[in-house]
Design a protein around this motif. Structure first.
Motif, PDB file in Angstrom:
ATOM      1  N   ARG A  56       0.838  -1.210   0.000  1.00  0.00           N
ATOM      2  CA  ARG A  56       0.000   0.000   0.000  1.00  0.00           C
ATOM      3  C   ARG A  56       0.868   1.253   0.000  1.00  0.00           C
ATOM      4  O   ARG A  56       0.633   2.180  -0.775  1.00  0.00           O
ATOM      5  CB  ARG A  56      -0.953  -0.009   1.206  1.00  0.00           C
ATOM      6  N   ALA A 116      -6.735   7.006  -1.036  1.00  0.00           N
ATOM      7  CA  ALA A 116      -5.750   6.595  -0.039  1.00  0.00           C
ATOM      8  C   ALA A 116      -4.539   7.527  -0.075  1.00  0.00           C
ATOM      9  O   ALA A 116      -3.990   7.883   0.967  1.00  0.00           O
ATOM     10  CB  ALA A 116      -5.315   5.153  -0.288  1.00  0.00           C
ATOM     11  N   TYR A 141      -3.196   9.901   2.880  1.00  0.00           N
ATOM     12  CA  TYR A 141      -1.800   9.836   3.321  1.00  0.00           C
ATOM     13  C   TYR A 141      -1.200  11.236   3.428  1.00  0.00           C
ATOM     14  O   TYR A 141      -0.566  11.583   4.424  1.00  0.00           O
ATOM     15  CB  TYR A 141      -0.992   8.988   2.331  1.00  0.00           C
ATOM     16  N   PHE A 201      -6.308  -1.940  -3.319  1.00  0.00           N
ATOM     17  CA  PHE A 201      -7.284  -0.855  -3.285  1.00  0.00           C
ATOM     18  C   PHE A 201      -8.412  -1.327  -4.190  1.00  0.00           C
ATOM     19  O   PHE A 201      -8.171  -2.018  -5.166  1.00  0.00           O
ATOM     20  CB  PHE A 201      -6.650   0.437  -3.802  1.00  0.00           C
TER      21      PHE A 201
END
Lengths: 200, 200, 200, 200
Positions: free
Chosen positions: A11, A59, A63, A50
Motif C-alpha cells: 500500500r 488513499a 496519506y 485498493f
DNA sequence: GATGAATGAGTGTTCATTCAT
DNA sequence: CATGAATGAACACTCATTCAT
C-alpha cells in the motif's frame, strides 16, 4: 515472490508511486499502468490492495493529509510555549513545511482539489481537511479574541495560508517559504492585536 | 448550405459548451463528443475551429481571463474616485464578481490550474493572470507605500484574494461574497495604514 | 493445521458454492474468487482439488446428474407396481422433482447446456444424460409397443419433458409441476394406447 | 472510406459477425475484438452503432426472432387452406425451418437463453418470443377446442416443439427435421381429435 | 492442507483525431 | 462549412492461474 503480510508495504509502495506519477505527468495521465511500473509491480495488484483507481487516489490523499496532521502534532509536542501566538505560528509553519511545499505534494494537492469538485468521496476528505485548518486557527484565536473576531481572523488566516501556498504552487518557481511565513505571521499579529486589554 | 463569417459565432458556441461540460462532469470527463453535443454541432468541427482539444481548452481559459479583465476595466471606467484605496477596492470587488464566483467558473478555473501544472501553454496563460493581479495591486500600493512594503502588501492581498476564492470554491456551499470582501478590505486597510505620514 | 481426509468435504463444499454462484450471478460471472468466497475458502485451493475451473464446472455438472439418477433410482426402489406405465410415470415425476425444477438447478443446467456446445468434456456428459432419459423411456415403451413406435414415443416424451422443463425455466415464474406432469402423463397415455391388443 | 447512411449496413454486418462468432467459439469467447475482426471493421465501431456489447447481443437476438416471425408470416401468406390444422402445421414447420435448425442459430439461441436468466433485457425479449409461440398455437386450437383444452394443447405442443429443437441442438448431430415434425404433427392431431363432434 | 500475494493477458469501453462526402 | 463514419491506441479493470510460505 509472494509473501504474507505484504499489505501495508505494498500500500505504501503504491501510494508513493502515485505521488511520483502525479508529479511527473499530472493526474490526468497518471494511469494505473504507469503507477504500477513506477512501483515495480504488476497492474493487477492495485485492485488487490485498493478497490480500484479511485481507492488508490483517495488513499493517497488521506496519506498526504495524515502527513500534515502528524507534522503539526509533532511540532506541538516539541512546543514549550503554550501561548496562542506560539500555537498559531506552529500551525503556519506546519503548513509551509517542506513535506507540503515540494513539487509532487503541491501538484497532487491541486489535482485532488480539482478532482474533488466532481468526486464525492474526495470532496468529503477535502472538506475535512479545510475545516481542520480553520478549526485549529479559530481555537487559538478564540483564546484572546471575542468569538466573532476569532472566526473572522481564522477565516482570513486560513485563506491567506492557502492562497500563499496556491500561488507558490502555480508559480512554477521554488517556493519562498520565508517570504510566505512572514506575510502570514504579520496577518496573525495584526489579528492578535485586536485582543482586549488584559491590564488593570 | 455553407455560411460565411461563422468563425466567431462557432468559436463562442464551443467555448460556452466547454464551460458547461466542465461544470457538469469535470474536465476529466469533458470529452469532445460531450462538448459538441452541448454545442449542438458535430464532433469533427472542433478541429476545424481549434487545432485540437488543447486548443479549445486554452481558448476557453483565455475567454475566462478576458472576462475578468474586462470586468475590472469596466469598473475602473465607472470609478469617480482615483484614490489608491478606491482602486484596490475595485480590484477586490472585480475578483469576487458574480462572473467569477459561480459554480461553473470556479470549477473551470480549478481544473485549469491543475492542468496548467503539466501543460506549458496553459501554464503560460495562468502565470500572466497571476502576475496581472499582483501587478495591479502592487501598482496601487506603491502610490502610498515604499517599494518593499508595497510588494509585500500586494503579495499578501493577492494570496488572500485567491485563498478566499479557493476556499469558497472548495467548500461546495454558496460563496459568501460579503464576508470575503470584508476580510480582504480589512487586510487592504491594514496595509495602507503603513503609509508614511503625509502631513507636516 | 493441516487435516487429512478433507478431499470429499472440500469438493462438496466447492460444488455447492459453484451452484450458488451460478444461481446468483450466472455462469459468465461466476468467477473463481466468488465461488471461493461463497465456499469460505481461499482462491488457490480450487486448483488443488480440481485441475482448473473447467474441472470444477464438470464436477458440478456430474453432481447434478447423479442427483437426478439417484432420485429416479430411489423412486424405483419404492415402487410396488412393475407396470410400464408406473415406471414411465416415475421417470416423469423424477424429472420434475423439486431438486430439478428450482431456480439454481435450472440456471445451472441451462448454463451447462450452452457451455457444452463449445466444450467437449461438458458435451460428453450432456450426451450421456440425454441418452439415459431416452433410453429409460424407450425401454419401458418397448414392453408394450413395437420397436419403431417405442422409439418414437420415447423421443417424443423425452422432448416433451425437456421442453416443459425448459419453458418453465425460462418463464421466470415458479414452475407449475402439476400442470407439466399432467401434460406429460397425457402424452404417455396416448402413446401407451397404441399397444397391440393383449387379449384373445 | 467513411460514407453516409452506413448505419443499416454496418448493423447488419455486425449482427452477422456476432452469429458467426458465437457459432465458432461460443458466446463466452465471442469478444468484441473477434466480432469486429470477423466483420472486417475496427473494435471501436461497435459502440458507435450499438451502445455496447449488450446492445449488439440484444440486436442479434431480435434479428433471429424477426427471422422466425417473418418466416412464419411468409408461409401464412402462401397458405391456401385456412383450417386450424393447416395453420398449426405451418407454425410447426416454421419452427423447424432451416433458418432455425442450423448450427449457428441453435448455438446462439441456447446462449441467449442461458444469458437471459441473468440479463433483464434479454429475458424480456425471450419471454415475448416464448409467449408468441404459445399464443399462436392456442389461437388455432381454440377454434376447435374448448378454452381449457386449447390452452393445455398449446402448452404441450409449444413444449414439444421446443424440446425437440433443444434435444436436436444438444445432440451435436444434424437435425432430423422429418422425424421431429412427424412427432409434433402426431401430437397436434391427437389434440385436435378432442374436438367436439360437429356432425349430426 | 491451505493461504493469499502476485502476475499479466485479455476484456469492454472510451476517445481524440482523421477524412471522404 | 459541416458532417458523422471510422479508426486504433489507451484506459481501468477482471480473472484464472501460479507459487512461496
Amino acid at each position: 515472490m509472494p509473501k504474507v503480510g505484504m499489505q501495508p508495504i505494498r500500500r505504501q509502495q503504491l501510494i508513493e508511486a502515485t505521488l511520483q506519477a502525479v508529479d511527473q505527468v499530472g493526474m490526468a495521465d497518471a494511469s494505473i499502468a504507469l503507477i504500477a511500473r513506477l512501483a515495480g509491480v504488476s497492474n493487477g495488484i492495485i485492485s488487490h490492495y485498493f478497490q480500484d483507481k479511485n481507492g488508490l487516489i483517495a488513499a493517497t490523499m488521506r496519506y498526504l493529509m495524515n502527513t500534515l496532521i502528524e507534522n503539526v502534532a509533532a511540532r506541538r509536542q516539541a512546543l514549550g510555549d503554550d501561548s496562542p501566538r506560539a500555537h498559531l505560528q506552529l500551525i503556519i509553519e506546519g503548513n509551509f513545511d517542506a513535506s507540503q511545499v515540494n513539487g509532487p505534494a503541491m501538484k497532487t494537492w491541486l489535482a485532488f482539489w480539482a478532482a474533488s469538485m466532481h468526486q464525492p468521496s474526495l470532496h468529503r476528505l477535502q472538506r475535512i481537511n479545510d475545516h481542520r485548518l480553520y478549526s485549529n486557527l479559530c481555537c487559538q484565536f478564540r483564546r484572546v479574541l471575542v468569538l466573532e473576531d476569532a472566526r473572522s481572523a481564522a477565516r482570513g488566516l486560513a485563506a491567506l495560508i492557502d492562497g500563499l501556498w496556491l500561488r507558490g504552487a502555480l508559480s512554477g518557481d521554488a517556493f519562498d517559504t520565508e517570504q510566505a511565513q512572514q506575510i502570514a505571521f504579520e496577518y496573525m499579529d495584526m489579528q492578535l492585536a485586536k485582543q482586549v486589554g488584559t491590564g488593570a
